[in-house]
Design a protein around this motif. Structure first.
Motif, mmCIF file in Angstrom:
data_model
loop_
_atom_site.group_PDB
_atom_site.id
_atom_site.type_symbol
_atom_site.label_atom_id
_atom_site.label_comp_id
_atom_site.label_asym_id
_atom_site.label_seq_id
_atom_site.Cartn_x
_atom_site.Cartn_y
_atom_site.Cartn_z
ATOM 1 N N LYS A 135 -13.068 20.003 -41.400
ATOM 2 C CA LYS A 135 -12.446 21.187 -41.532
ATOM 3 C C LYS A 135 -11.080 20.660 -41.031
ATOM 4 O O LYS A 135 -11.031 19.241 -40.777
ATOM 5 C CB LYS A 135 -12.373 21.724 -40.048
ATOM 6 N N THR A 136 -9.705 21.378 -41.675
ATOM 7 C CA THR A 136 -8.456 20.776 -41.012
ATOM 8 C C THR A 136 -8.164 20.951 -39.493
ATOM 9 O O THR A 136 -8.346 21.991 -38.607
ATOM 10 C CB THR A 136 -7.652 21.402 -41.333
ATOM 11 N N ILE A 137 -7.978 19.855 -39.281
ATOM 12 C CA ILE A 137 -7.369 19.577 -37.565
ATOM 13 C C ILE A 137 -6.507 19.587 -37.592
ATOM 14 O O ILE A 137 -5.820 18.232 -38.185
ATOM 15 C CB ILE A 137 -8.894 19.219 -36.696
ATOM 16 N N ASN A 138 -5.432 18.775 -35.957
ATOM 17 C CA ASN A 138 -4.532 18.119 -35.727
ATOM 18 C C ASN A 138 -4.654 17.753 -34.369
ATOM 19 O O ASN A 138 -5.694 18.751 -33.115
ATOM 20 C CB ASN A 138 -3.720 19.507 -36.042
ATOM 21 N N TYR A 163 -8.315 11.928 -32.658
ATOM 22 C CA TYR A 163 -7.125 12.115 -33.626
ATOM 23 C C TYR A 163 -7.597 11.443 -35.085
ATOM 24 O O TYR A 163 -8.719 11.826 -36.164
ATOM 25 C CB TYR A 163 -5.971 13.091 -33.595
ATOM 26 N N PHE A 164 -7.282 10.467 -35.333
ATOM 27 C CA PHE A 164 -7.891 9.565 -36.434
ATOM 28 C C PHE A 164 -9.280 9.025 -36.534
ATOM 29 O O PHE A 164 -9.758 8.802 -37.196
ATOM 30 C CB PHE A 164 -6.752 8.631 -36.360
ATOM 31 N N MET A 165 -9.419 9.366 -34.640
ATOM 32 C CA MET A 165 -11.201 8.739 -35.288
ATOM 33 C C MET A 165 -12.139 9.658 -35.497
ATOM 34 O O MET A 165 -12.933 9.564 -35.821
ATOM 35 C CB MET A 165 -11.576 8.061 -33.579
ATOM 36 N N VAL A 166 -11.564 10.733 -35.020
ATOM 37 C CA VAL A 166 -12.332 11.807 -35.286
ATOM 38 C C VAL A 166 -12.554 12.580 -36.949
ATOM 39 O O VAL A 166 -13.139 12.955 -37.833
ATOM 40 C CB VAL A 166 -12.294 13.398 -34.078
#
Length: 95
Positions: free
Chosen positions: A52-55, A43-46
């Motif tokens: 877009k807002t991602i989790n 997640y921190f890399m992408v």
């Protein structure tokens, strides 16, 4: 489960069953923790490259994630439901 041979033979079947179950649960928890760490790192890399807002759960859903909304579950599993449901309704009174 580090039991000596004497402890093993002096244990009851119920104790051994509970010990094995506890060991398996511990190992499964360790695997889940490792996957959660890998998912968070991905997640921190992408995230900086995403508009877009991602989790983390959207990037890499894992089998043990709790479904927060039943509508999401139905939507995500609709293709499976469609395969298992006949396209034409059955008449149960027909011979």
């Amino acid at each position: 489960m580090r039991l000596s041979e004497a402890d093993y033979y002096n244990s009851t079947p119920q104790y051994l069953t509970l010990a094995i179950s506890g060991k398996r649960e511990f190992e499964q928890t360790q695997v889940e923790i490792q996957y959660d760490i890998a998912r968070t790192m991905s997640y921190f890399m992408v995230q900086p490259h995403s508009k877009k807002t991602i989790n983390p759960k959207k990037i890499w859903p894992l089998p043990w994630d709790k479904v927060e909304n039943i509508a999401e579950l139905i939507k995500s599993r609709k293709h499976i439901f469609d395969k298992l449901t006949p396209s034409e309704p059955r008449d149960s009174h027909k011979n």
